[in-house]
Write an enzyme that holds these catalytic residues in place. Structure first.
Site, mmCIF file in Angstrom:
data_model
loop_
_atom_site.group_PDB
_atom_site.id
_atom_site.type_symbol
_atom_site.label_atom_id
_atom_site.label_comp_id
_atom_site.label_asym_id
_atom_site.label_seq_id
_atom_site.Cartn_x
_atom_site.Cartn_y
_atom_site.Cartn_z
ATOM 1 N N CYS A 127 -10.854 -18.201 6.076
ATOM 2 C CA CYS A 127 -11.192 -16.834 6.526
ATOM 3 C C CYS A 127 -10.702 -15.815 5.492
ATOM 4 O O CYS A 127 -11.408 -14.855 5.167
ATOM 5 C CB CYS A 127 -10.571 -16.560 7.891
ATOM 6 S SG CYS A 127 -8.845 -17.071 8.017
ATOM 7 N N ARG B 211 0.479 -17.031 13.553
ATOM 8 C CA ARG B 211 -0.562 -18.044 13.747
ATOM 9 C C ARG B 211 -0.316 -18.806 15.052
ATOM 10 O O ARG B 211 -0.394 -20.034 15.127
ATOM 11 C CB ARG B 211 -0.601 -18.998 12.551
ATOM 12 C CG ARG B 211 -2.010 -19.381 12.136
ATOM 13 C CD ARG B 211 -2.074 -20.266 10.912
ATOM 14 N NE ARG B 211 -1.274 -21.451 11.006
ATOM 15 C CZ ARG B 211 -0.164 -21.683 10.297
ATOM 16 N NH1 ARG B 211 0.253 -20.816 9.403
ATOM 17 N NH2 ARG B 211 0.526 -22.784 10.462
ATOM 18 N N ARG C 267 2.350 0.119 11.395
ATOM 19 C CA ARG C 267 2.337 -1.243 10.860
ATOM 20 C C ARG C 267 3.175 -1.249 9.600
ATOM 21 O O ARG C 267 2.947 -0.441 8.693
ATOM 22 C CB ARG C 267 0.907 -1.677 10.555
ATOM 23 C CG ARG C 267 0.814 -3.158 10.306
ATOM 24 C CD ARG C 267 -0.614 -3.631 10.237
ATOM 25 N NE ARG C 267 -0.719 -4.951 10.827
ATOM 26 C CZ ARG C 267 -1.604 -5.870 10.457
ATOM 27 N NH1 ARG C 267 -2.487 -5.579 9.524
ATOM 28 N NH2 ARG C 267 -1.634 -7.047 11.016
ATOM 29 N N TYR D 252 0.839 -1.197 0.000
ATOM 30 C CA TYR D 252 0.000 0.000 0.000
ATOM 31 C C TYR D 252 0.879 1.253 0.000
ATOM 32 O O TYR D 252 2.107 1.179 0.073
ATOM 33 C CB TYR D 252 -0.970 -0.043 1.186
ATOM 34 C CG TYR D 252 -1.953 -1.193 1.091
ATOM 35 C CD1 TYR D 252 -2.698 -1.398 -0.072
ATOM 36 C CD2 TYR D 252 -2.123 -2.095 2.140
ATOM 37 C CE1 TYR D 252 -3.596 -2.452 -0.177
ATOM 38 C CE2 TYR D 252 -3.023 -3.153 2.041
ATOM 39 C CZ TYR D 252 -3.755 -3.332 0.883
ATOM 40 O OH TYR D 252 -4.643 -4.376 0.776
ATOM 41 N N ASP E 195 -21.093 -44.279 13.876
ATOM 42 C CA ASP E 195 -20.319 -44.314 12.628
ATOM 43 C C ASP E 195 -19.922 -45.748 12.348
ATOM 44 O O ASP E 195 -19.554 -46.495 13.248
ATOM 45 C CB ASP E 195 -19.078 -43.426 12.726
ATOM 46 C CG ASP E 195 -18.568 -43.053 11.344
ATOM 47 O OD1 ASP E 195 -18.593 -41.855 11.007
ATOM 48 O OD2 ASP E 195 -18.158 -43.973 10.582
ATOM 49 N N CYS F 277 -15.109 -19.236 9.069
ATOM 50 C CA CYS F 277 -14.003 -20.005 9.646
ATOM 51 C C CYS F 277 -14.380 -21.474 9.723
ATOM 52 O O CYS F 277 -15.491 -21.817 10.104
ATOM 53 C CB CYS F 277 -13.694 -19.470 11.041
ATOM 54 S SG CYS F 277 -12.511 -20.470 11.965
HETATM 55 P P1 ADP Z 1 -19.032 -34.780 6.478
HETATM 56 O O1 ADP Z 1 -17.886 -34.025 5.875
HETATM 57 O O2 ADP Z 1 -20.351 -34.361 5.911
HETATM 58 O O3 ADP Z 1 -19.009 -34.765 7.970
HETATM 59 P P2 ADP Z 1 -17.642 -37.336 6.216
HETATM 60 O O4 ADP Z 1 -17.468 -38.046 4.940
HETATM 61 O O5 ADP Z 1 -16.453 -36.709 6.832
HETATM 62 O O6 ADP Z 1 -18.852 -36.316 6.026
HETATM 63 O O7 ADP Z 1 -18.214 -38.332 7.300
HETATM 64 C C1 ADP Z 1 -19.256 -39.218 7.029
HETATM 65 C C2 ADP Z 1 -19.163 -40.378 8.024
HETATM 66 O O8 ADP Z 1 -20.354 -41.140 7.929
HETATM 67 C C3 ADP Z 1 -18.010 -41.335 7.741
HETATM 68 O O9 ADP Z 1 -17.206 -41.442 8.896
HETATM 69 C C4 ADP Z 1 -18.699 -42.676 7.417
HETATM 70 O O10 ADP Z 1 -17.992 -43.775 7.965
HETATM 71 C C5 ADP Z 1 -20.041 -42.517 8.120
HETATM 72 N N1 ADP Z 1 -21.141 -43.294 7.542
HETATM 73 C C6 ADP Z 1 -21.540 -43.312 6.259
HETATM 74 N N2 ADP Z 1 -22.628 -44.112 6.110
HETATM 75 C C7 ADP Z 1 -22.900 -44.615 7.342
HETATM 76 C C8 ADP Z 1 -23.906 -45.491 7.865
HETATM 77 N N3 ADP Z 1 -24.848 -46.002 7.076
HETATM 78 N N4 ADP Z 1 -23.878 -45.784 9.194
HETATM 79 C C9 ADP Z 1 -22.937 -45.236 9.998
HETATM 80 N N5 ADP Z 1 -21.966 -44.424 9.549
HETATM 81 C C10 ADP Z 1 -21.952 -44.098 8.259
HETATM 82 FE FE1 SF4 Z 2 -7.844 -20.624 11.074
HETATM 83 FE FE2 SF4 Z 2 -10.465 -20.494 10.822
HETATM 84 FE FE3 SF4 Z 2 -8.944 -19.058 9.221
HETATM 85 FE FE4 SF4 Z 2 -8.999 -21.722 8.957
HETATM 86 S S1 SF4 Z 2 -10.688 -20.308 8.620
HETATM 87 S S2 SF4 Z 2 -7.194 -20.392 8.981
HETATM 88 S S3 SF4 Z 2 -9.268 -22.347 11.080
HETATM 89 S S4 SF4 Z 2 -9.132 -18.841 11.430
#
Ligand code: ADP
Ligand code: SF4
Length: 695
Positions: free
Chosen positions: A354, A302, A228, A180, A421, A366
């Site tokens: 961010c 950070r 700054r 700047y 899960d 975030c």
């Molecule tokens: P998000 O980003 O939306 O949180 P992820 O892919 O990180 O989704 O997580 C989805 C989770 O759901 C995974 O850990 C997977 O093992 C679990 N999952 C998918 N289908 C089933 C199911 N039928 N029963 C239990 N867990 C499941």
């Molecule tokens: Fe950190 Fe949140 Fe920015 Fe990611 S979005 S760099 S977690 S402050």
């Protein structure tokens, strides 16, 4: 719990000219994306940081005059009395918690394109900023400042400083960084003047000195005056008297500012993501400043580790621990340390979502802290939760980022929550993605949520539990949340419509999930990326690091094209080059058969062939909706099973980045049993602004 005495030093007050910061936690100026158009949103966003214990809370860049106009990027301004009232909302909010409010008065020089004000950008010598990033490009070049312009500029600084004081600020900045105007005076690439403002370091520093003196004279009796400054490029330039020009500039100004706020030169270097820059990476550039001034020094890095913060102070690098991102990820970081709750800190993962919000021109978002920017609009507080609106039990299926944030937030509200899960470990996509090159810090999204969830007696986590519709309907929960994630599919790309096409079939075709699963991949391998975020680049890096011959193909003009938004793109290119990955841009994949890849220019359609044993397609994702669809198909059985609702969240609803998954889970949990509103959130119309007495 009492505070760990090792952190006591962080809670010492620090004098900044005529004002005193109550502790060493300093939220440095950083963009909020809120501008003066959303003054209530902005005030609530800054207030929560003061409430969380940051001793100083600053604005982002605040324009001093219409010749510094970054629109449509979201900068604030302090041009008139209306702006004074808009900022007074923030200073009052910050003062309510005993913190100081700082304002970063800013003139963008040649780096603002003045698209709205239509004033030719000002610069030391008429040297324009030749950006290659479309969002910053303009055809309007800068005008060289003459003596009248310099006089006018100092007048704008004086008037803006007086308005800042009237708005209630305690610290007023002179800003000489990030390309700047005042930084341009320091850099010979921009400053080619032959008058008293060009040539020697003393001359190039002259306008900063004059701006500091002007602001001090205007408000220095009651406000601290901070400088700054970016020191990266200057530190690389050998000095004539001292080691480098950075040393000479700091020595030249010495004790004139009440506070030195030191940083690097550009957003990608100053705010690098954790994928490419570790915590504390500024130190080699700014470590000398304290040796040349008796004024306090603040800098960033950070910092989320209190050990690292204490070390910066004890080793004489910094006096105040500056933070932008760590204060966004956890506005209550200082309070948690103060109360001996450091294990509850929501550590920044360094993903730079961010920063991408600013490039998008919207209020800050975030990944770790879904409440940021929603304090006023939705009434969300990062540490307080509405009580549960019913005695309903909730079953969350899927313990990825969406399911975990949803379950944690529901449990904090007091709901009885079960989260199931099918995997052996909780974390979903994070477990795989945090293993990609440079993404280790992303595990913090999981660690924070899981760490908090297991402490809550009303939340139960069931692993190794694959649920089908029968199990869900027989579970006994009134509310069902499907957070089952999504799958990558090896779809081709239709360059004409910019949409996913037919699926590539046959052996040798892979998705990121195949890579995570460790399926054997033969070289030479092509990574075809039209997802445009980190995944394609990271997969290419990982395969190249395994010794495979990798070609990266994208219809975009750059590798990981979207990462221009979160500052990663230069480093993505450098890493791919370092690993010997060949880059093919502006081409799509027209066909693949074992051994051969046919690419196609997205404009001319000219085709070319490439030997290729494996193709990894990083493009399209499809929600895993089998369970949701099965439950919807059996809607008639819900009442008998006691089920009142079945909803999808996160990638199971709409695939996105981690930030979207977390937000989606949080939104469900915050709004369960809330009364239906016509609009999803409050609209900030800029009112009411309290009256501020004119001097
Ligand atoms: P998000 O980003 O939306 O949180 P992820 O892919 O990180 O989704 O997580 C989805 C989770 O759901 C995974 O850990 C997977 O093992 C679990 N999952 C998918 N289908 C089933 C199911 N039928 N029963 C239990 N867990 C499941
Ligand atoms: Fe950190 Fe949140 Fe920015 Fe990611 S979005 S760099 S977690 S402050």
């Amino acid at each position: 719990m009492p505070r760990d005495p090792r952190w006591d030093i962080l809670f010492e007050p620090v004098k900044i000219g005529p004002v005193t910061a109550p502790n060493r936690f300093y939220q440095v100026p950083h963009a909020s994306g809120m501008t003066n158009v959303l003054p209530q949103v902005r005030a609530a966003f800054r207030e929560v940081k003061a409430e969380g214990g940051w001793g100083v809370v600053c604005t982002g860049a605040v324009s001093i005059h219409p010749s510094s106009d970054d629109s449509p990027l979201p900068a604030a301004r302090l041009w008139d009395e209306h702006d004074v009232r808009a900022h007074a909302l923030m200073t009052e909010a910050v003062h309510r918690h005993g913190s100081l409010a700082g304002v970063e008065l800013w003139h963008g020089g040649a780096a603002t394109m003045n698209r709205s004000s239509r004033i030719p950008p000002l610069s030391p010598s008429g040297v324009g900023w030749m950006s290659t990033h479309v969002g910053f490009m303009s055809n309007q070049r800068a005008r060289a400042m003459n003596q009248d312009d310099i006089k006018a500029f100092l007048g704008w600084y004086r008037d803006a400083a007086i308005r800042a004081k009237r708005a209630g600020f305690d610290i007023v900045y002179v800003y000489a960084g990030m390309g700047y105007l005042l930084h341009e005076f320091l850099l010979p690439a921009y400053n080619r003047r032959e008058d008293a403002y060009g040539g020697s370091v003393k001359n190039r520093t002259r306008l900063i000195r004059e701006a500091l003196e002007t602001v001090k004279e205007a408000v220095g009796d009651t406000c601290g005056v901070a400088l700054r400054i970016s020191l990266d490029e200057l530190r690389q330039r050998p000095g004539t008297e001292l080691a480098t020009e950075a040393h000479e500039v700091v020595a030249e100004l010495g004790d004139l500012p009440d506070l030195w706020d030191v940083k690097l030169d550009s957003s990608p270097t100053d705010c690098g993501s954790s994928r490419f820059r570790p915590e504390g990476s500024h130190e080699p550039v700014i470590d000398f400043v304290k040796s040349l001034t008796s004024r306090p020094v603040v800098g960033v890095g950070r910092f989320t580790s209190p050990d690292a913060m204490v070390s910066q102070i004890r080793r004489g690098v910094l006096d105040l621990i500056g933070a932008a991102r760590p204060s966004i990820a956890d506005p209550f970081l200082p309070r948690k340390l103060d109360e001996g709750r450091e294990d509850e800190i929501r550590e920044c993962i360094g993903c730079n979502i961010c920063i991408s919000s600013w490039h998008d021109g919207v209020p800050v978002r975030c990944t770790q802290n879904p409440t940021i920017g929603e304090e006023w609009r939705r009434g969300w507080h990062p540490e307080r939760y509405e009580r549960a609106g019913s005695a309903d039990r909730v079953l969350v299926v899927g313990a990825g980022p969406a399911g975990l944030d949803c379950a944690l937030t529901l449990a904090r509200r007091g709901y009885e929550v079960a989260i199931a899960d099918k995997a052996h470990r909780a974390g979903g996509r994070i477990l795989d993605e945090a293993e990609l090159p440079g993404l280790n810090a992303w595990r913090r999204v999981l660690d924070y949520r899981l760490g908090a969830l297991v402490k809550l007696p009303n939340a139960q986590l069931y692993l190794d539990s694959e649920l089908g519709a029968d199990e869900v309907l027989g579970f006994g929960a009134e509310r069902v949340v499907i957070a089952t994630g999504c799958d990558w599919v090896p779809a081709a790309y239709d360059a004409r419509m910019e949409t996913p096409g037919e699926l590539f079939q046959g052996p040798g075709v892979f998705t990121p999930q195949d890579v995570f699963a460790g399926r054997p991949i033969q070289g030479p391998v092509a990574v075809f990326d039209y997802d445009n975020y980190y995944m394609g680049g990271c997969i290419a890096e990982r395969l190249a690091a395994q010794g495979l011959d990798v070609t990266y193909v994208t219809p975009a003009g750059f590798a990981s094209a979207w990462t221009i938004m979160n500052n990663e793109q230069p480093n993505v290119h450098m890493n791919l080059a370092r690993l010997g990955v060949e880059l093919i841009t502006r081409r799509s994949v027209a066909a693949y058969m074992p051994g051969l890849l046919v690419t196609e220019d997205i404009f001319t359609r000219a085709q070319a062939e490439l030997p290729c044993a494996s193709l990894v397609v990083v493009g399209h994702r499809r929600p895993r909706s089998a369970l949701y669809d099965a439950l919807v198909a059996r809607k008639g059985e819900w009442a008998e099973a006691g089920v009142r609702s079945v909803d999808r969240i996160g990638d199971a609803a709409a695939p996105g980045a981690l930030v979207h998954a977390v937000y989606s889970g949080h939104l469900y949990a915050r709004t369960l049993d809330a009364p239906a509103e016509a609009l999803p959130y409050r609209i900030d119309n800029g009112l009411p602004a309290p009256a501020v007495a004119a001097e």
